[in-house]
Design a protein around this motif. Structure first.
Motif, mmCIF file in Angstrom:
data_model
loop_
_atom_site.group_PDB
_atom_site.id
_atom_site.type_symbol
_atom_site.label_atom_id
_atom_site.label_comp_id
_atom_site.label_asym_id
_atom_site.label_seq_id
_atom_site.Cartn_x
_atom_site.Cartn_y
_atom_site.Cartn_z
ATOM 1 N N ALA A 71 0.838 -1.204 0.000
ATOM 2 C CA ALA A 71 0.000 0.000 0.000
ATOM 3 C C ALA A 71 0.871 1.251 0.000
ATOM 4 O O ALA A 71 1.976 1.242 0.563
ATOM 5 N N LEU A 72 0.324 2.268 -0.650
ATOM 6 C CA LEU A 72 0.934 3.604 -0.653
ATOM 7 C C LEU A 72 0.100 4.453 0.289
ATOM 8 O O LEU A 72 -1.117 4.575 0.109
ATOM 9 N N ASP A 74 -1.438 7.749 2.422
ATOM 10 C CA ASP A 74 -1.964 9.062 2.015
ATOM 11 C C ASP A 74 -0.957 10.189 2.202
ATOM 12 O O ASP A 74 -1.120 11.252 1.610
ATOM 13 N N GLU A 281 -4.013 12.890 -4.138
ATOM 14 C CA GLU A 281 -4.442 11.483 -4.116
ATOM 15 C C GLU A 281 -3.264 10.620 -4.565
ATOM 16 O O GLU A 281 -3.161 10.268 -5.743
ATOM 17 N N GLU A 283 -2.551 7.630 -4.649
ATOM 18 C CA GLU A 283 -2.811 6.378 -5.374
ATOM 19 C C GLU A 283 -3.008 6.560 -6.886
ATOM 20 O O GLU A 283 -3.059 5.555 -7.601
ATOM 21 N N LEU A 286 -0.779 4.520 -9.053
ATOM 22 C CA LEU A 286 -0.943 3.060 -9.150
ATOM 23 C C LEU A 286 -1.807 2.656 -10.346
ATOM 24 O O LEU A 286 -1.847 1.479 -10.706
#
Ligand code: PZK
Length: 287
Positions: A71-72, A74, A281, A283, A286
């Motif tokens: 996971a990346l 916030d 954001e 994400e 990704l």
């Protein structure tokens, strides 16, 4: 951080924490090093640029080589990662003749056991990329070794899998970057093995801190190439008369701003995502 975390270690500009038995947190700071010394002045958002770039590459290469990204976060500067058993060698892939490779070539005509054609110039593109492993020496400095030594240390099968993974990743990154005006002269990968015994990409990947990025504009073999990201800081440090021993000098505001702009430019060119969108954001990289 909300979870109880245990600090496992510090790199020059990054921190590593344990989240639980299976997961780590890799946090990139805004610290910058030049001439192997961490400077007292941070470059705002540098850690986010590097984390975002790593996550971008992880997302785009996971079909080719599995990686440790879970996971990346916030904050844009932290990656949750799978815990791996890291290989005791770093895998450097070189597509161009620079740094210690150039130095070794001028002395011996070879780089880490690879005999290269005669008559190459500094910063020349190699006929094909070569893999030059290195071990972490006690000094903290990397010690180049030849591939046979790396295979002995890692086990032949494991090393063979790691080198093929690294070559594939380099070719992908180099080609992608070249289309966007950035030469990836060389890059370092750290790979590990997961619980199933598969070779998995760890650490950061294809960032300016793990690679030599050169602007394609003005590329001219036969001399050292300017670094895409750090050249302002290096030039200022050189001109300041600093003797390159710790502590390094404070950077003036215009050098900080110029250096930050170059990191953001590398991010935006490579990802084709605005850095502002990344901050809003993380994400988005990704996708
Ligand atoms: C791991 N480092 C280097 C040291 C840093 C980074 N997925 C992983 N599993 C197990 N170990 C590691 C990784 C990764 N990546 C990486 N050391 C161990 C390191 C200090 C600070 F940011």
């Amino acid at each position: 951080m909300s979870e109880a975390t245990v600090h496992l270690g510090s790199g020059k500009v990054r921190e590593l924490y344990a989240l639980d038995d299976e997961r780590l947190l890799l946090v990139a700071s805004d610290r910058i090093s030049t001439f192997d010394v961490v400077l007292p002045t941070p470059i705002p958002d540098k850690g986010r640029v590097l984390t975002g770039l790593s996550a971008f590459w992880f997302a785009r290469t996971k079909g080719m080589v599995p990686n440790h990204l879970l996971a990346l976060r916030d904050d844009g500067r932290s990656l949750e990662c799978r815990r791996l058993e890291m290989l005791p060698v770093e895998i450097v892939v070189r597509g161009y003749l620079a740094g210690s490779g150039w130095k070794d070539y001028t002395a011996t005509g070879q780089v880490c056991g690879h005999t290269l054609p005669a008559g190459l110039r500094e910063a020349d593109r190699l006929p094909e990329p070569i893999v030059t492993p290195a071990t972490k020496a006690d000094t903290g400095h990397d010690l180049n070794i030849d591939e046979d030594e790396a295979a002995r240390i890692c086990g032949r099968q494991r090393y063979a899998a790691a080198r093929e993974a690294a070559l594939g990743l380099y070719r992908f990154g180099e080609e992608h970057a070249a289309r966007r005006g950035i030469i990836v002269a060389d890059t370092k990968f750290e790979l590990g093995v997961d619980q199933e015994g598969a070779v998995v990409l760890g650490d950061e990947a294809l960032t300016p801190d793990s690679s030599r990025f050169w602007p394609a504009t003005g590329y001219e073999p036969g001399r050292p190439q300017p670094s895409f990201d750090k050249q302002f800081a290096r030039d200022w440090c050189e001109a300041s008369g600093w003797d390159k021993t710790a502590p390094g000098p404070e950077l003036p505001a215009d050098v900080v701003a110029g250096t930050r702009a170059r990191y953001l430019e590398a991010f935006e060119r490579l990802t084709e995502i605005s850095f502002e969108d990344y901050l809003a954001e993380p994400e988005v990289v990704l996708g």
